[in-house]
Structure formats: C-alpha cells, structure tokens
Write an enzyme that holds these catalytic residues in place. Structure first.
Site, PDB file in Angstrom:
ATOM      1  N   HIS A   2       0.375   2.322   3.805  1.00  0.00           N
ATOM      2  CA  HIS A   2      -0.464   1.569   4.733  1.00  0.00           C
ATOM      3  C   HIS A   2      -0.723   0.181   4.126  1.00  0.00           C
ATOM      4  O   HIS A   2      -0.886   0.055   2.908  1.00  0.00           O
ATOM      5  CB  HIS A   2      -1.787   2.306   4.985  1.00  0.00           C
ATOM      6  CG  HIS A   2      -2.547   1.711   6.131  1.00  0.00           C
ATOM      7  ND1 HIS A   2      -3.281   0.556   5.997  1.00  0.00           N
ATOM      8  CD2 HIS A   2      -2.647   2.078   7.420  1.00  0.00           C
ATOM      9  CE1 HIS A   2      -3.808   0.249   7.182  1.00  0.00           C
ATOM     10  NE2 HIS A   2      -3.442   1.157   8.060  1.00  0.00           N
TER      11      HIS A   2
ATOM     12  N   GLY B 172      -7.228  -4.365  12.837  1.00  0.00           N
ATOM     13  CA  GLY B 172      -8.674  -4.625  12.888  1.00  0.00           C
ATOM     14  C   GLY B 172      -9.042  -6.006  13.390  1.00  0.00           C
ATOM     15  O   GLY B 172     -10.200  -6.419  13.284  1.00  0.00           O
TER      16      GLY B 172
ATOM     17  N   ASN C  15      -6.217   7.244  12.427  1.00  0.00           N
ATOM     18  CA  ASN C  15      -6.484   6.939  11.018  1.00  0.00           C
ATOM     19  C   ASN C  15      -7.955   6.536  10.919  1.00  0.00           C
ATOM     20  O   ASN C  15      -8.320   5.417  11.281  1.00  0.00           O
ATOM     21  CB  ASN C  15      -5.562   5.793  10.563  1.00  0.00           C
ATOM     22  CG  ASN C  15      -5.845   5.367   9.134  1.00  0.00           C
ATOM     23  OD1 ASN C  15      -6.646   6.002   8.439  1.00  0.00           O
ATOM     24  ND2 ASN C  15      -5.197   4.292   8.706  1.00  0.00           N
TER      25      ASN C  15
ATOM     26  N   GLU D  52      -3.260  -1.539   3.924  1.00  0.00           N
ATOM     27  CA  GLU D  52      -4.493  -1.623   3.120  1.00  0.00           C
ATOM     28  C   GLU D  52      -4.260  -1.065   1.716  1.00  0.00           C
ATOM     29  O   GLU D  52      -4.858  -1.533   0.748  1.00  0.00           O
ATOM     30  CB  GLU D  52      -5.640  -0.898   3.860  1.00  0.00           C
ATOM     31  CG  GLU D  52      -6.133  -1.743   5.034  1.00  0.00           C
ATOM     32  CD  GLU D  52      -6.655  -0.969   6.226  1.00  0.00           C
ATOM     33  OE1 GLU D  52      -6.950   0.238   6.082  1.00  0.00           O
ATOM     34  OE2 GLU D  52      -6.758  -1.568   7.319  1.00  0.00           O
TER      35      GLU D  52
ATOM     36  N   SER E 199      -4.839  -2.721  16.297  1.00  0.00           N
ATOM     37  CA  SER E 199      -5.729  -3.033  17.424  1.00  0.00           C
ATOM     38  C   SER E 199      -5.352  -2.309  18.716  1.00  0.00           C
ATOM     39  O   SER E 199      -5.526  -2.859  19.807  1.00  0.00           O
ATOM     40  CB  SER E 199      -5.794  -4.551  17.651  1.00  0.00           C
ATOM     41  OG  SER E 199      -6.381  -5.180  16.542  1.00  0.00           O
TER      42      SER E 199
ATOM     43  N   LYS F 287      -9.625   6.017   8.357  1.00  0.00           N
ATOM     44  CA  LYS F 287      -9.860   5.142   7.190  1.00  0.00           C
ATOM     45  C   LYS F 287     -11.081   5.626   6.392  1.00  0.00           C
ATOM     46  O   LYS F 287     -11.357   6.824   6.376  1.00  0.00           O
ATOM     47  CB  LYS F 287      -9.980   3.674   7.627  1.00  0.00           C
ATOM     48  CG  LYS F 287      -8.764   3.242   8.479  1.00  0.00           C
ATOM     49  CD  LYS F 287      -8.639   1.768   8.642  1.00  0.00           C
ATOM     50  CE  LYS F 287      -7.404   1.451   9.496  1.00  0.00           C
ATOM     51  NZ  LYS F 287      -7.114   0.059   9.614  1.00  0.00           N
TER      52      LYS F 287
ATOM     53  N   GLU G  21       3.088  -1.699  11.746  1.00  0.00           N
ATOM     54  CA  GLU G  21       1.716  -2.220  11.817  1.00  0.00           C
ATOM     55  C   GLU G  21       1.691  -3.641  11.246  1.00  0.00           C
ATOM     56  O   GLU G  21       1.596  -3.813  10.014  1.00  0.00           O
ATOM     57  CB  GLU G  21       0.778  -1.348  10.973  1.00  0.00           C
ATOM     58  CG  GLU G  21       0.606   0.052  11.484  1.00  0.00           C
ATOM     59  CD  GLU G  21      -0.774   0.623  11.112  1.00  0.00           C
ATOM     60  OE1 GLU G  21      -1.435   1.131  12.005  1.00  0.00           O
ATOM     61  OE2 GLU G  21      -1.180   0.523   9.944  1.00  0.00           O
TER      62      GLU G  21
HETATM   63  P1  13P Z   1      -6.962  -0.830  13.947  1.00  0.00           P
HETATM   64  O1  13P Z   1      -6.532   0.078  15.091  1.00  0.00           O
HETATM   65  O2  13P Z   1      -8.398  -0.748  13.620  1.00  0.00           O
HETATM   66  O3  13P Z   1      -6.441  -2.216  14.140  1.00  0.00           O
HETATM   67  O4  13P Z   1      -6.212  -0.246  12.652  1.00  0.00           O
HETATM   68  C1  13P Z   1      -4.857  -0.006  12.719  1.00  0.00           C
HETATM   69  C2  13P Z   1      -4.466   0.737  11.510  1.00  0.00           C
HETATM   70  O5  13P Z   1      -4.496   0.202  10.418  1.00  0.00           O
HETATM   71  C3  13P Z   1      -4.099   2.143  11.676  1.00  0.00           C
HETATM   72  O6  13P Z   1      -3.518   2.638  10.528  1.00  0.00           O
END
Ligand code: 13P
Length: 254
Positions: A93, A169, A6, A95, A208, A8, A163
């Site tokens: 997701h 992150g 991903n 976010e 992460s 992002k 997640e």
């Molecule tokens: P990170 O791997 O940066 O923690 O992000 C995970 C994520 O949100 C994948 O969709």
C-alpha cells in the site's frame, strides 16, 4: 467483481465490531454476487471475523512481514493472519511504501510469502502526483508491476490494486480515460505473465471511491472492483459501493 474495505488505522474494538455487524445485516437483506473482503486493523481482525460469521463477507489484513516468525518486533506473519481467518493480505500500500519506506523488493517478498501460505495478495501500485504531472504515470506502473509482482502470481492468488497516491484520501480521482489506460497497462502486463488459458486476476481501482462516484468508476473497462478506504468506514456508503459493483457486472455482461 471484488470490493475490498481497507479500514486503515481506524476503530477501537466496539466501533469495529458494530460496523461489521451492520455490514452483516445489510448483506443478509440482499444477497450480492460480488466478493467482499473487509481488512480491519490487526487488533480486531478476530472479532470482526466473528461478527461477520454467517455472511459471505471475508476478512483480510492490511500488511504482513515476509518472514515466518522470529525477531521482528511489532510485525505480524502471514501464518498468524491466516490463523485469525484472513484470506487476503494487502501488500505494498502506498502508505506503507511512504511511511515505512517499503520498496518494490520488500513488497515482492511479502507477496511471495502470502502465496506460499496459500493466501491471496492484494498488491498495490500507483503513481505519485509528481510522476503524473511529468507524464510518467504509466511507466511507473509498469516498473512497479515488473518489480513488485513475484513469479508465484497466478489468477487466484493475486489481486492488483491501482491506487494513484494523489487520489488517496484527497477526494480527487483520475478521469475515466486515465483509469482505463492504467488498467490496460496492468492487464496487458498480467496477460504476458499468466498462462493464456487462465482468467486474469482482479484489477481494482482505489483512491477516493465512495457511494457517489462508485457507479461510474466500476463501469470503466478493465476495472473489476474497488479498494475503498474512507468510505468503507460508513457501512451504508460501503454497501452502496458493493451494490454498484453488482450493477456494473450486469452491465458488463449484457
Ligand atoms: P480512500 O478511499 O480513503 O481514498 O483510500 C483509498 C485507499 O488507500 C484504500 O487502500
């Protein structure tokens, strides 16, 4: 195993295309049996797909609208994403849930639309830090599963990604027992929903994941892949994760 990148909201065209080319090169050096999907930001899906042509790496999208088209400024439909060559779409997701106030009902409508167009939904669920600290993590996962998964799910058209919001992150991950418990809740739910004769959908861990911790994370019972954010921006690190997926399959099958 399924490993999903991903990206992002990262990368202009040049950077995204170069990264995809690097991945194609890595994949041509060693064939892996795990499935790999890259979800770039929407503006470069087409070019990333072209750059990956000739490899087994597929492309997906990070979000979609639940409607077919029309007056939805700034949104993108499942049909449009399919037209770009996407096979998978991430929905729900954390976010999106946090920044765009998407609730389970919206996530469910999106997943349903993904299925109706013949694509695969990657439905994300995960508890917040507060829910974890108050001992409500597993109940929250169960609620999200009950309310975000449409009745159209089957073994093929759905992937569930666990997640934890606080792990995204942050460099933090749950311990292996916590991940195993979460995956047991998810798999038990899916077992009650998917006909017994069918295999269970992939259940991914995300939050992460990187080249240093993926080996252990992918070997956890019930984990059938990873959804990778930050580390997926580094092709070498991402490829290391894909290789660990291969090792994990071999170990789990032995
Ligand atoms: P990170 O791997 O940066 O923690 O992000 C995970 C994520 O949100 C994948 O969709």
């Amino acid at each position: 195993m399924l490993i999903v990148a991903n990206w992002k909201m990262n990368s202009l065209r040049r950077e995204g295309i170069d990264r995809a080319r690097k991945l194609r090169l890595l994949s041509s050096e060693k064939e892996l049996s795990c499935n790999i999907i890259v979800c770039p930001p929407a503006h470069i899906i087409h070019e990333v797909r072209q750059a990956l042509d000739g490899s087994d790496i597929g492309v997906g999208a990070q979000d979609c609208h639940f409607d077919d088209g029309g007056a939805h400024t700034g949104d993108i439909s499942v049909k449009m994403l399919a037209d770009l060559g996407c096979t998978h779409i991430i929905v729900g997701h954390s976010e999106r849930r946090q920044e765009h106030f998407e609730n389970d009902e919206i996530v469910k409508m999106k997943a349903k639309k993904v299925h109706s167009e013949g694509l695969i939904s990657i439905i994300c669920i995960g508890e917040t830090k507060e829910e974890k600290e108050s001992g409500k993590a597993l109940d929250r996962l169960h609620d999200q599963l009950s309310n975000s998964l449409p009745e159209t799910i089957n073994s093929i058209n759905t992937v569930v990604a666990y997640e934890p919001c606080w792990a995204i992150g942050s460099g933090l991950t749950p311990n292996h027992k916590e991940i195993e418990d979460a995956h047991t809740v998810i798999r038990d739910f899916l077992k009650r929903t998917i006909p017994k004769t069918k295999p269970l959908p992939y259940v991914l861990y995300g939050g992460s994941v990187n080249g240093n911790n993926a080996e252990g994370l992918l070997q956890i019972q019930g984990v059938s892949g990873a959804l990778v954010g930050g580390a997926s921006l580094d092709p070498t690190d991402f490829w290391k994760i894909c290789q660990y997926a291969e090792t994990a399959v071999n170990l789990k099958n032995s």
